[in-house]
Scaffold this motif. Structure first.
Motif, PDB file in Angstrom:
ATOM      1  N   SER A   1       0.827  -1.204   0.000  1.00 25.90           N
ATOM      2  CA  SER A   1       0.000   0.000   0.000  1.00 25.90           C
ATOM      3  C   SER A   1       0.866   1.260   0.000  1.00 25.90           C
ATOM      4  O   SER A   1       0.392   2.324  -0.362  1.00 25.90           O
ATOM      5  CB  SER A   1      -0.904   0.012   1.223  1.00 25.90           C
ATOM      6  N   LEU A   2       2.127   1.139   0.396  1.00 30.23           N
ATOM      7  CA  LEU A   2       3.003   2.309   0.374  1.00 30.23           C
ATOM      8  C   LEU A   2       3.157   2.813  -1.061  1.00 30.23           C
ATOM      9  O   LEU A   2       3.094   4.007  -1.321  1.00 30.23           O
ATOM     10  CB  LEU A   2       4.377   1.968   0.947  1.00 30.23           C
ATOM     11  N   LEU A   3       3.327   1.862  -1.986  1.00 30.64           N
ATOM     12  CA  LEU A   3       3.446   2.245  -3.387  1.00 30.64           C
ATOM     13  C   LEU A   3       2.152   2.912  -3.847  1.00 30.64           C
ATOM     14  O   LEU A   3       2.179   3.939  -4.518  1.00 30.64           O
ATOM     15  CB  LEU A   3       3.754   1.016  -4.252  1.00 30.64           C
ATOM     16  N   GLN A   4       1.020   2.349  -3.430  1.00 34.04           N
ATOM     17  CA  GLN A   4      -0.263   2.961  -3.811  1.00 34.04           C
ATOM     18  C   GLN A   4      -0.393   4.363  -3.242  1.00 34.04           C
ATOM     19  O   GLN A   4      -0.845   5.279  -3.928  1.00 34.04           O
ATOM     20  CB  GLN A   4      -1.429   2.098  -3.310  1.00 34.04           C
ATOM     21  N   THR A   5      -0.006   4.503  -1.981  1.00 32.57           N
ATOM     22  CA  THR A   5      -0.059   5.829  -1.357  1.00 32.57           C
ATOM     23  C   THR A   5       0.800   6.814  -2.148  1.00 32.57           C
ATOM     24  O   THR A   5       0.367   7.915  -2.490  1.00 32.57           O
ATOM     25  CB  THR A   5       0.513   5.765   0.089  1.00 32.57           C
ATOM     26  N   ALA A   6       2.017   6.382  -2.447  1.00 37.45           N
ATOM     27  CA  ALA A   6       2.952   7.255  -3.153  1.00 37.45           C
ATOM     28  C   ALA A   6       2.396   7.622  -4.526  1.00 37.45           C
ATOM     29  O   ALA A   6       2.425   8.789  -4.928  1.00 37.45           O
ATOM     30  CB  ALA A   6       4.303   6.564  -3.300  1.00 37.45           C
ATOM     31  N   VAL A   7       1.883   6.632  -5.241  1.00 34.17           N
ATOM     32  CA  VAL A   7       1.366   6.891  -6.580  1.00 34.17           C
ATOM     33  C   VAL A   7       0.164   7.829  -6.520  1.00 34.17           C
ATOM     34  O   VAL A   7       0.025   8.738  -7.332  1.00 34.17           O
ATOM     35  CB  VAL A   7       1.017   5.570  -7.309  1.00 34.17           C
ATOM     36  N   SER A   8      -0.695   7.643  -5.515  1.00 36.55           N
ATOM     37  CA  SER A   8      -1.854   8.543  -5.457  1.00 36.55           C
ATOM     38  C   SER A   8      -1.428   9.967  -5.111  1.00 36.55           C
ATOM     39  O   SER A   8      -1.999  10.926  -5.622  1.00 36.55           O
ATOM     40  CB  SER A   8      -2.928   8.017  -4.506  1.00 36.55           C
ATOM     41  N   VAL A   9      -0.393  10.117  -4.281  1.00 36.33           N
ATOM     42  CA  VAL A   9       0.128  11.460  -4.003  1.00 36.33           C
ATOM     43  C   VAL A   9       0.647  12.080  -5.301  1.00 36.33           C
ATOM     44  O   VAL A   9       0.344  13.224  -5.632  1.00 36.33           O
ATOM     45  CB  VAL A   9       1.282  11.415  -2.963  1.00 36.33           C
ATOM     46  N   LEU A  10       1.424  11.302  -6.045  1.00 38.89           N
ATOM     47  CA  LEU A  10       1.995  11.816  -7.289  1.00 38.89           C
ATOM     48  C   LEU A  10       0.893  12.184  -8.274  1.00 38.89           C
ATOM     49  O   LEU A  10       0.898  13.246  -8.872  1.00 38.89           O
ATOM     50  CB  LEU A  10       2.921  10.771  -7.919  1.00 38.89           C
ATOM     51  N   GLN A  11      -0.086  11.268  -8.418  1.00 38.75           N
ATOM     52  CA  GLN A  11      -1.111  11.501  -9.430  1.00 38.75           C
ATOM     53  C   GLN A  11      -2.013  12.677  -9.071  1.00 38.75           C
ATOM     54  O   GLN A  11      -2.553  13.329  -9.954  1.00 38.75           O
ATOM     55  CB  GLN A  11      -1.935  10.226  -9.648  1.00 38.75           C
ATOM     56  N   SER A  12      -2.147  12.952  -7.781  1.00 36.35           N
ATOM     57  CA  SER A  12      -2.988  14.094  -7.420  1.00 36.35           C
ATOM     58  C   SER A  12      -2.193  15.391  -7.514  1.00 36.35           C
ATOM     59  O   SER A  12      -2.707  16.464  -7.252  1.00 36.35           O
ATOM     60  CB  SER A  12      -3.543  13.920  -6.007  1.00 36.35           C
ATOM     61  N   SER A  13      -0.921  15.281  -7.872  1.00 36.23           N
ATOM     62  CA  SER A  13      -0.060  16.462  -7.938  1.00 36.23           C
ATOM     63  C   SER A  13       0.483  16.691  -9.341  1.00 36.23           C
ATOM     64  O   SER A  13       1.554  17.247  -9.502  1.00 36.23           O
ATOM     65  CB  SER A  13       1.117  16.307  -6.966  1.00 36.23           C
ATOM     66  N   TYR A  14      -0.239  16.214 -10.341  1.00 35.26           N
ATOM     67  CA  TYR A  14       0.201  16.466 -11.712  1.00 35.26           C
ATOM     68  C   TYR A  14      -0.282  17.825 -12.178  1.00 35.26           C
ATOM     69  O   TYR A  14      -1.393  18.236 -11.874  1.00 35.26           O
ATOM     70  CB  TYR A  14      -0.362  15.403 -12.662  1.00 35.26           C
ATOM     71  N   LEU A  15       0.551  18.477 -12.948  1.00 32.81           N
ATOM     72  CA  LEU A  15       0.175  19.734 -13.578  1.00 32.81           C
ATOM     73  C   LEU A  15      -0.653  19.456 -14.832  1.00 32.81           C
ATOM     74  O   LEU A  15      -1.617  20.132 -15.133  1.00 32.81           O
ATOM     75  CB  LEU A  15       1.453  20.505 -13.950  1.00 32.81           C
ATOM     76  N   ASP A  16      -0.251  18.414 -15.537  1.00 34.56           N
ATOM     77  CA  ASP A  16      -0.834  18.126 -16.841  1.00 34.56           C
ATOM     78  C   ASP A  16      -1.618  16.818 -16.764  1.00 34.56           C
ATOM     79  O   ASP A  16      -1.059  15.787 -16.408  1.00 34.56           O
ATOM     80  CB  ASP A  16       0.329  17.992 -17.839  1.00 34.56           C
ATOM     81  N   SER A  17      -2.904  16.854 -17.105  1.00 35.26           N
ATOM     82  CA  SER A  17      -3.735  15.660 -16.940  1.00 35.26           C
ATOM     83  C   SER A  17      -3.248  14.480 -17.789  1.00 35.26           C
ATOM     84  O   SER A  17      -3.492  13.334 -17.451  1.00 35.26           O
ATOM     85  CB  SER A  17      -5.181  15.974 -17.299  1.00 35.26           C
ATOM     86  N   THR A  18      -2.518  14.755 -18.876  1.00 32.33           N
ATOM     87  CA  THR A  18      -2.055  13.641 -19.704  1.00 32.33           C
ATOM     88  C   THR A  18      -0.948  12.849 -19.014  1.00 32.33           C
ATOM     89  O   THR A  18      -0.586  11.760 -19.463  1.00 32.33           O
ATOM     90  CB  THR A  18      -1.505  14.141 -21.061  1.00 32.33           C
ATOM     91  N   SER A  19      -0.424  13.362 -17.918  1.00 33.41           N
ATOM     92  CA  SER A  19       0.647  12.643 -17.220  1.00 33.41           C
ATOM     93  C   SER A  19       0.129  11.353 -16.593  1.00 33.41           C
ATOM     94  O   SER A  19       0.918  10.462 -16.289  1.00 33.41           O
ATOM     95  CB  SER A  19       1.244  13.512 -16.117  1.00 33.41           C
TER      96      SER A  19
END
Length: 206
Positions: A11-29
């Motif tokens: 779940s750490l990886l999931q947590t990290a990925v969700s943090v990253l994905q909620s912090s994208y500037l560009d939706s295509t990322s």
């Protein structure tokens, strides 16, 4: 110490990925990045200093919003570099940027997880992202300064951000987007700048 994930902490990886994905500037990322492993960084010194910073600022009358923990990001090519910053902390004189403030008196860290370098990623490029917890405190908007007489930390504030331009992101070059999405974070006590601002705490390497 560093704690590579075991089965139960997937779940750490999931947590990290969700943090990253909620912090994208560009939706295509959302489709552009793949993350393979996460390492929890537990540095109790930095965590307790982050709390101490929050308590001191709360006592100084900061609002709940100013003390809210948010995330910010650093990118390194090598795992050793990422681990080193997690052990030593993010220190002054570590940035080649100077547009928001004197790099000898503060540190730069990215607001967006997909805008971590002045040039776009190319296919097959990989790196290590350090996710940090950040308390922005009092934020001052400053004009970007391209001269060598650097902007100094502002008394009574903890962080500079760039004046956001009304340009649509599609018109902004990647380099500009990178510069405009930096936080310049500093801590000044008794007139001198702390070597490592307490309000940034390394959290996960991914």
């Amino acid at each position: 110490g560093f704690h590579p994930e075991s089965e139960e902490s997937g779940s750490l990886l999931q947590t990290a990925v969700s943090v990253l994905q909620s912090s994208y500037l560009d939706s295509t990322s959302q489709d552009g990045f793949q993350y393979s492993k996460a390492i929890l960084v537990e540095n109790h010194v930095f965590l307790s200093e982050l709390r101490a910073f929050a308590q001191a600022k709360e006592a100084a009358g900061y609002s709940h919003e100013e003390l809210e923990e948010t995330f910010a990001f650093l990118l390194y090519d090598k795992e050793e570099e990422a681990k080193e910053v997690c052990q030593r902390g993010l220190r002054v004189n570590s940035s080649s940027m100077s547009t928001l403030g004197d790099p000898a008196k503060g540190v730069y860290i990215s607001k967006y997880a997909d805008c971590l370098r002045p040039r776009p990623w190319y296919h097959g490029k990989s790196g290590y992202i350090v996710i940090c917890k950040l308390i922005k405190g009092k934020v001052k908007v400053v004009s970007e300064n391209y001269t060598t007489s650097y902007t100094c930390p502002s008394p009574g504030y903890d962080c500079h951000i760039a004046l956001s331009r009304s340009n649509t992101p599609s018109k902004t070059s990647h380099c500009q987007a990178f510069q405009q999405s930096q936080y310049y974070v500093y801590e000044v006590c008794d007139g001198s700048a702390a070597e490592r601002p307490r309000q940034i705490c390394p959290y996960i390497i991914i």
